[in-house]
Design a protein around this motif. Sequence first.
Motif, mmCIF file in Angstrom:
data_model
loop_
_atom_site.group_PDB
_atom_site.id
_atom_site.type_symbol
_atom_site.label_atom_id
_atom_site.label_comp_id
_atom_site.label_asym_id
_atom_site.label_seq_id
_atom_site.Cartn_x
_atom_site.Cartn_y
_atom_site.Cartn_z
ATOM 1 N N MET A 152 0.861 -1.034 0.133
ATOM 2 C CA MET A 152 0.051 -0.088 -0.024
ATOM 3 C C MET A 152 0.993 1.435 0.005
ATOM 4 O O MET A 152 1.816 1.300 0.648
ATOM 5 N N THR A 153 0.417 2.349 -0.762
ATOM 6 C CA THR A 153 1.185 3.568 -0.851
ATOM 7 C C THR A 153 0.852 4.418 0.361
ATOM 8 O O THR A 153 -0.122 4.294 0.870
ATOM 9 N N SER A 154 1.714 5.339 0.478
ATOM 10 C CA SER A 154 1.491 6.414 1.594
ATOM 11 C C SER A 154 0.326 7.485 0.938
ATOM 12 O O SER A 154 0.380 7.546 -0.224
ATOM 13 N N PRO A 155 -0.387 8.056 1.916
ATOM 14 C CA PRO A 155 -1.248 9.108 1.328
ATOM 15 C C PRO A 155 -0.502 10.366 0.745
ATOM 16 O O PRO A 155 0.633 10.551 0.586
ATOM 17 N N LEU A 156 -1.275 10.878 -0.302
ATOM 18 C CA LEU A 156 -0.709 12.071 -0.835
ATOM 19 C C LEU A 156 -0.547 13.079 -0.262
ATOM 20 O O LEU A 156 -1.163 13.399 0.982
ATOM 21 N N PRO A 157 0.535 13.886 -0.348
ATOM 22 C CA PRO A 157 0.843 15.136 0.727
ATOM 23 C C PRO A 157 -0.428 15.998 0.445
ATOM 24 O O PRO A 157 -1.185 15.971 -0.569
ATOM 25 N N ASP A 158 -0.550 16.733 1.494
ATOM 26 C CA ASP A 158 -1.762 17.614 1.560
ATOM 27 C C ASP A 158 -2.128 18.654 0.288
ATOM 28 O O ASP A 158 -3.231 18.459 -0.046
ATOM 29 N N HIS A 159 -0.986 19.185 -0.207
ATOM 30 C CA HIS A 159 -1.199 20.077 -1.322
ATOM 31 C C HIS A 159 -1.568 19.368 -2.621
ATOM 32 O O HIS A 159 -1.882 19.963 -3.573
ATOM 33 N N TYR A 160 -1.641 18.098 -2.481
ATOM 34 C CA TYR A 160 -2.129 17.412 -3.652
ATOM 35 C C TYR A 160 -3.557 16.854 -3.268
ATOM 36 O O TYR A 160 -4.227 16.168 -4.289
ATOM 37 N N ARG A 161 -3.918 17.027 -2.081
ATOM 38 C CA ARG A 161 -5.412 16.584 -1.899
ATOM 39 C C ARG A 161 -6.401 17.561 -2.175
ATOM 40 O O ARG A 161 -7.584 17.429 -1.610
ATOM 41 N N GLN A 162 -6.042 18.683 -2.434
ATOM 42 C CA GLN A 162 -7.077 19.705 -2.833
ATOM 43 C C GLN A 162 -6.832 20.652 -4.015
ATOM 44 O O GLN A 162 -5.748 20.861 -4.391
ATOM 45 N N ALA A 163 -7.907 21.103 -4.632
ATOM 46 C CA ALA A 163 -7.779 21.947 -5.877
ATOM 47 C C ALA A 163 -7.472 23.316 -5.232
ATOM 48 O O ALA A 163 -7.861 23.889 -4.250
ATOM 49 N N PRO A 164 -6.946 24.344 -6.047
ATOM 50 C CA PRO A 164 -6.606 24.196 -7.539
ATOM 51 C C PRO A 164 -5.139 23.526 -7.446
ATOM 52 O O PRO A 164 -4.477 23.478 -6.518
ATOM 53 N N PHE A 165 -4.910 22.986 -8.848
ATOM 54 C CA PHE A 165 -3.659 22.373 -8.945
ATOM 55 C C PHE A 165 -2.559 23.215 -9.553
ATOM 56 O O PHE A 165 -3.165 23.694 -10.832
ATOM 57 N N ALA A 166 -1.442 23.566 -9.417
ATOM 58 C CA ALA A 166 -0.753 24.315 -10.028
ATOM 59 C C ALA A 166 0.021 23.636 -11.321
ATOM 60 O O ALA A 166 -0.240 22.403 -11.566
ATOM 61 N N GLU A 167 0.068 24.439 -12.279
ATOM 62 C CA GLU A 167 0.532 24.055 -13.549
ATOM 63 C C GLU A 167 1.892 22.871 -13.779
ATOM 64 O O GLU A 167 1.728 21.934 -14.473
ATOM 65 N N ASP A 168 2.754 23.144 -12.575
ATOM 66 C CA ASP A 168 3.965 22.356 -12.611
ATOM 67 C C ASP A 168 3.648 21.281 -11.304
ATOM 68 O O ASP A 168 4.743 20.503 -11.145
ATOM 69 N N CYS A 169 2.434 20.736 -10.918
ATOM 70 C CA CYS A 169 2.295 20.047 -10.021
ATOM 71 C C CYS A 169 2.461 18.457 -10.540
ATOM 72 O O CYS A 169 2.280 18.415 -11.856
ATOM 73 N N ALA A 170 2.594 17.498 -9.649
ATOM 74 C CA ALA A 170 2.836 16.166 -10.114
ATOM 75 C C ALA A 170 1.760 15.730 -10.644
ATOM 76 O O ALA A 170 2.098 14.990 -11.862
ATOM 77 N N PRO A 171 0.507 15.790 -10.486
ATOM 78 C CA PRO A 171 -0.628 14.970 -11.086
ATOM 79 C C PRO A 171 -0.660 15.685 -12.475
ATOM 80 O O PRO A 171 -1.039 15.029 -13.494
ATOM 81 N N ARG A 172 -0.481 17.027 -12.936
ATOM 82 C CA ARG A 172 -0.513 17.701 -14.058
ATOM 83 C C ARG A 172 0.467 17.343 -14.940
ATOM 84 O O ARG A 172 0.534 17.065 -16.194
ATOM 85 N N ARG A 173 1.853 17.076 -14.232
ATOM 86 C CA ARG A 173 3.109 16.733 -15.094
ATOM 87 C C ARG A 173 2.819 15.241 -15.490
ATOM 88 O O ARG A 173 3.171 14.848 -16.610
ATOM 89 N N ILE A 174 2.142 14.409 -14.820
ATOM 90 C CA ILE A 174 1.902 13.004 -15.003
ATOM 91 C C ILE A 174 1.029 12.887 -16.128
ATOM 92 O O ILE A 174 1.024 12.104 -17.159
ATOM 93 N N LEU A 175 0.092 13.595 -16.260
ATOM 94 C CA LEU A 175 -1.090 13.727 -17.259
ATOM 95 C C LEU A 175 -0.547 14.090 -18.604
ATOM 96 O O LEU A 175 -0.843 13.420 -19.769
ATOM 97 N N ARG A 176 0.586 14.985 -18.727
ATOM 98 C CA ARG A 176 1.292 15.530 -19.880
ATOM 99 C C ARG A 176 1.832 13.843 -20.438
ATOM 100 O O ARG A 176 2.129 13.856 -21.624
ATOM 101 N N LEU A 177 2.367 13.223 -19.533
ATOM 102 C CA LEU A 177 3.306 12.099 -20.009
ATOM 103 C C LEU A 177 2.433 10.918 -20.782
ATOM 104 O O LEU A 177 2.676 10.585 -21.674
#
Length: 129
Positions: A1-26
């Motif tokens: 099981m993975t650890s929970p996401l850091p708090d800043h990834y658990r609420q919107a808005p998501f910055a342009e350079d955040c991990a979720p948006r960077r992975i979506l580009r990949l």
Amino acid sequence: MTSPLPDHYRQAPFAEDCAPRRILRLFSGKWTTMILHTLHLLGGTARPGKLQRSIPDLSKKMMTQTLRDLESQGLIRRNVRQIMPPHVDYSLTELGQTFVEPVELLYHWAIRNADALDRLAQHEASTSE
């Protein structure tokens, strides 16, 4: 099981350079995961012809564009050997090798949920007619 996401990834808005948006580009390219996974299955390195034969329905144009994108993202490396004729192959970088791991997790999820995905595809097909 993975650890929970850091708090800043658990609420919107998501910055342009955040991990979720960077992975979506990949994941934005249709053939990205298939090419990376196929390279992995072929031992991490393959010539373009072998790669294309391994992925039915992948056109040469789309393969070339996807390979260029993956190279610019640092997930694969283009190797040219100066022999006659020049010999080109593509290989996974260290980053590309680690990227295959979550891709395989998604493939396992798709296998476990194949029935639900089939129903979704049937529903989409019936609503687009």
